[in-house]
Design a protein around this motif. Structure first.
Motif, PDB file in Angstrom:
ATOM      1  N   CYS A  74       0.949  -1.296   0.064  1.00  0.00           N
ATOM      2  CA  CYS A  74       0.130  -0.047   0.066  1.00  0.00           C
ATOM      3  C   CYS A  74       1.083   1.335   0.014  1.00  0.00           C
ATOM      4  O   CYS A  74       2.145   1.200   0.563  1.00  0.00           O
ATOM      5  CB  CYS A  74      -0.552  -0.026   1.113  1.00  0.00           C
ATOM      6  N   HIS A  76       0.010   4.146   1.230  1.00  0.00           N
ATOM      7  CA  HIS A  76      -0.818   4.950   2.283  1.00  0.00           C
ATOM      8  C   HIS A  76      -0.974   4.062   3.409  1.00  0.00           C
ATOM      9  O   HIS A  76      -1.226   2.841   3.358  1.00  0.00           O
ATOM     10  CB  HIS A  76      -2.056   5.721   2.057  1.00  0.00           C
ATOM     11  N   CYS A  78      -3.606   3.610   6.298  1.00  0.00           N
ATOM     12  CA  CYS A  78      -5.245   3.994   6.896  1.00  0.00           C
ATOM     13  C   CYS A  78      -5.421   3.426   8.280  1.00  0.00           C
ATOM     14  O   CYS A  78      -5.187   2.177   8.414  1.00  0.00           O
ATOM     15  CB  CYS A  78      -6.188   3.443   5.984  1.00  0.00           C
ATOM     16  N   HIS A  80      -7.803   2.882   9.798  1.00  0.00           N
ATOM     17  CA  HIS A  80      -8.804   1.989  10.307  1.00  0.00           C
ATOM     18  C   HIS A  80      -8.539   0.469   9.796  1.00  0.00           C
ATOM     19  O   HIS A  80      -9.465  -0.659   9.825  1.00  0.00           O
ATOM     20  CB  HIS A  80     -10.223   2.243   9.497  1.00  0.00           C
ATOM     21  N   CYS A  81      -7.343   0.368   9.225  1.00  0.00           N
ATOM     22  CA  CYS A  81      -6.884  -0.876   8.486  1.00  0.00           C
ATOM     23  C   CYS A  81      -6.917  -2.197   9.329  1.00  0.00           C
ATOM     24  O   CYS A  81      -6.299  -2.125  10.370  1.00  0.00           O
ATOM     25  CB  CYS A  81      -5.725  -0.507   7.650  1.00  0.00           C
ATOM     26  N   THR A 127      -3.009  -3.147  -1.792  1.00  0.00           N
ATOM     27  CA  THR A 127      -3.735  -2.635  -2.853  1.00  0.00           C
ATOM     28  C   THR A 127      -3.166  -2.911  -4.176  1.00  0.00           C
ATOM     29  O   THR A 127      -1.699  -2.355  -4.650  1.00  0.00           O
ATOM     30  CB  THR A 127      -3.160  -1.050  -2.749  1.00  0.00           C
ATOM     31  N   ARG A 199      -7.234   9.153   5.355  1.00  0.00           N
ATOM     32  CA  ARG A 199      -7.542   8.676   4.165  1.00  0.00           C
ATOM     33  C   ARG A 199      -8.079   9.710   3.338  1.00  0.00           C
ATOM     34  O   ARG A 199      -9.358   9.825   3.019  1.00  0.00           O
ATOM     35  CB  ARG A 199      -8.335   7.233   3.882  1.00  0.00           C
TER      36      ARG A 199
HETATM   37  S1  SF4 Z   1      -7.221   0.052   4.107  1.00  0.00           S
HETATM   38 FE1  SF4 Z   1      -6.547  -0.568   2.219  1.00  0.00          FE
HETATM   39  S2  SF4 Z   1      -5.294   0.830   1.200  1.00  0.00           S
HETATM   40 FE2  SF4 Z   1      -5.447   1.335   3.419  1.00  0.00          FE
HETATM   41  S3  SF4 Z   1      -3.657   0.589   4.470  1.00  0.00           S
HETATM   42 FE3  SF4 Z   1      -5.320  -0.994   4.574  1.00  0.00          FE
HETATM   43  S4  SF4 Z   1      -5.237  -2.428   2.848  1.00  0.00           S
HETATM   44 FE4  SF4 Z   1      -3.936  -0.423   2.420  1.00  0.00          FE
END
Ligand code: SF4
Length: 462
Positions: A74, A76, A78, A80-81, A127, A199
Motif C-alpha cells: 500500500c 498509504h 489507513c 482503520h485498516c 492495494t 485517507r
Molecule cells: S485500508 Fe486498504 S489501502 Fe488502507 S492500509 Fe489497509 S489495505 Fe492499504
C-alpha cells in the motif's frame, strides 16, 4: 433513534428490525466463510506432497480454474485498516516479491495442466493498484505464460483499485491487460471522516474513474463504503451515499468497521470516543439500508448490494450464485488457486494456506519448495458442510432435502443435527425461519448470514 430501528426493506416488501445485538455481531469479526473449513483450523500436518497430489486431482476434474493473486503493498497507511500490508512509496520494493510470485507460479505450473481455462482471476491486497503499469503488464505476462489466460467474453478478471493510486491511464491499461471488472475503495466521502482514518480521497477522483470505467465498458463496477467509522453520523453517511448513488455503481459494499485495536495496530490511532455511539451506528445503518433499497439495490448478503439487473442479483434469483476466495460471484468457484504471501487455495479436495510472514514465504521459495504452510485434506463431512454453508450464504435459504439428495439419505440428520440445534437462538432472534425441510434467512439475517453459517462449523464445535 433508540436501541431498535425498524427499516422498511422496499426491495423485498418486508421490514428489518435492527437492534444492538445485530451491531454487536457485525463488530465481532469472525470467519467470513469464503470457503469451509476456515483457515484457523488448518494444521501444519500438511505437506507439499499433499498439495501436488491435489493439483493432480484438480487436473483430472472438469472444474473451472480460478486464480487469486495477493499483492500486499500500500502507498498509504489507513488508521482503520485490519489487513496486514506493507506501506511504502517505493514501487521498487515490490520487485523481489514479484520475482517470488513468478517462482511460485513456475513451481505450481509443473503440476497443473496449463490448457485449462482460467475462468476467474482476481488481484487483491493490500492495494494491487500500487504496482506500476509496467509491473502490472509483467505480472499478467507471467501468469499467462504459466497458466494461459482466457479471452472468453465470460471470463471474470477483476482487480481492487485504490482511486488515489489510479487515473484514466491506469484503467485503460488494466483493460488492455484483460481485466473486465473493477472494485474501487471509497469508504467515505466526508472530509472529517477521511481525516479521522487518514485517507484523503476527493470525490472528483472517484467520479473521474467511474466515468472512465463506464466509458471503457468495465462491467459490474463495485464501490466499497464503510459504516461505523470515526466521525461518521447518519447525516454524513447519507450525504456520501447520495453522491455515490449518483455515480450509479452496479455493486456496492457497505462494510462494517470493527474496532479491535488490540488485534490491528493501525487502529490504535483511532480513539474509541471518536466512534459513533451504538444508537448512532444503528441510525447510520438504518439510513444506508433504506437509501439503498429506495435506489433499487438488492441485498445479496453480508455487506454486499447489487442493482437488480446485475449478474450477481440474477444469479442469486436463479440459485446459481457462488462464494469463493474472492467473495460472491455469478460464476462457479471451481478449483481456486491462491498465489502470494498468506494466500489460500481450495483445490482438488484440499484447503491450504501460504505462510503469513513474507520472510517465511520467501524462504520456502528460495529453497525451491512450494510455499505451503498449513492445510487440510477435506473429509466427506467437510464437503457436506462446505456445500451447506455455501448454499445458505448464496441462496439465503437451505433446502435440507437437497442435502440428502447430494450426500445420501438423512445427511442432514446424520451430520447436521448439532448445527440445526445451534440455530435455535438465531431463529428466536428473527434472523432465520425454519420449516420441516428448509432454513430461510430473514432480511435482517442477510446482514449476519456468516454468523448463521458458524452453526455449521464442526471444527469450531458446530
Ligand atoms: S485500508 Fe486498504 S489501502 Fe488502507 S492500509 Fe489497509 S489495505 Fe492499504
Amino acid at each position: 433513534m433508540t436501541a431498535r430501528a425498524v427499516v422498511d426493506d422496499r426491495s423485498r416488501g418486508t421490514a428489518l428490525t435492527l437492534d444492538k445485538a445485530v451491531l454487536r455481531h457485525l463488530g465481532a469479526g469472525g470467519p467470513r466463510f469464503t470457503g469451509y473449513p476456515t483457515s484457523e483450523h488448518f494444521t501444519a500436518d500438511f505437506s507439499e506432497a499433499d498439495l501436488t497430489a491435489a493439483l493432480a486431482r484438480s487436473n483430472a476434474s472438469e472444474h473451472a480454474l480460478s486464480i487469486y493473486v495477493h499483492l500486499p503493498f500500500c502507498r498509504h497507511s489507513c488508521h482503520h485498516c485490519a489487513r496486514p500490508s506493507l506501506t511504502t512509496q517505493d514501487t521498487r520494493r515490490s520487485e523481489s516479491y514479484l520475482s517470488r510470485l513468478d517462482r511460485e507460479m513456475l513451481l505450481t505450473s509443473r503440476h497443473l495442466d496449463s490448457t485449462r481455462e482460467v475462468s476467474r482471476l482476481h488481484w487483491g491486497g493490500g492495494t494491487p493498484s500500487f504496482l506500476t503499469l509496467n509491473q502490472m503488464s509483467d505480472l499478467v505476462d507471467r501468469i499467462d505464460a504459466r497458466f494461459g489466460l482466457s479471452n472468453s467474453h465470460h471470463r471474470d478478471y477483476s482487480i481492487k483499485v485504490d482511486p488515489r493510486d489510479a487515473d484514466v491511464f491506469t484503467l485503460r491499461h488494466l483493460q488492455a491487460l484483460g481485466f473486465n471488472r473493477l472494485s474501487l475503495s471509497v469508504l467515505d466521502l466526508d472530509v472529517r471522516v477521511q481525516h479521522a482514518i487518514n485517507r484523503y480521497q476527493p470525490r472528483v477522483l472517484t467520479e473521474q474513474l467511474i466515468d472512465e470505467a463506464h466509458r471503457l465498458g468495465f462491467r459490474s463496477l463495485g464501490l466499497e463504503l464503510m459504516h461505523g467509522l470515526p466521525g461518521q453520523t447518519r447525516e454524513s453517511l447519507a450525504e456520501t451515499l447520495e453522491q455515490v448513488l449518483a455515480m450509479a455503481p452496479a455493486r456496492l459494499s457497505l462494510l462494517p468497521y470493527s474496532h479491535r485495536p488490540a488485534h490491528f495496530p493501525p487502529q490504535r490511532r483511532i480513539r474509541a470516543e471518536e466512534l459513533p455511539s451504538p444508537d448512532e451506528q444503528l441510525a447510520i445503518l438504518d439510513t444506508a439500508l433504506a437509501m439503498l433499497a429506495d435506489a433499487g439495490y438488492v441485498h445479496i448478503g453480508m455487506e454486499l448490494f447489487a442493482r437488480g439487473d446485475d449478474p450477481l442479483a440474477k444469479a442469486q434469483v436463479q440459485g446459481q450464485l457462488s462464494r469463493g476466495l474472492a467473495g460472491y460471484s455469478a460464476l462457479p468457484s471451481g478449483d481456486q488457486l491462491g498465489l502470494g504471501v498468506g494466500a489460500l487455495s481450495r483445490i482438488g479436495g484440499i484447503a491450504a494456506r501460504n505462510p503469513l510472514a513474507l520472510s517465511d514465504y520467501a524462504a520456502r521459495l528460495d529453497a525451491g519448495h512450494l510455499p505451503v504452510a498449513q492445510g487440510l485434506v477435506l473429509s466427506d463431512d467437510d464437503h457436506l458442510r462446505a456445500y451447506a454453508i455455501e448454499r445458505l450464504m448464496c441462496d439465503m435459504s437451505l433446502d435440507l432435502s437437497l442435502l440428502d439428495e447430494e450426500f445420501g439419505g438423512d445427511a442432514d440428520r446424520r451430520h447436521l443435527a448439532v448445527a440445526l440445534a445451534r440455530l435455535a437462538p438465531a431463529e428466536r432472534d428473527g434472523l432465520l425461519r425454519r420449516g420441516d425441510q428448509y432454513l430461510k434467512v430473514t432480511p435482517v439475517g442477510r446482514l449476519l448470514v456468516h454468523h448463521l453459517a458458524e452453526a455449521f462449523d464442526a471444527r469450531a464445535g458446530g
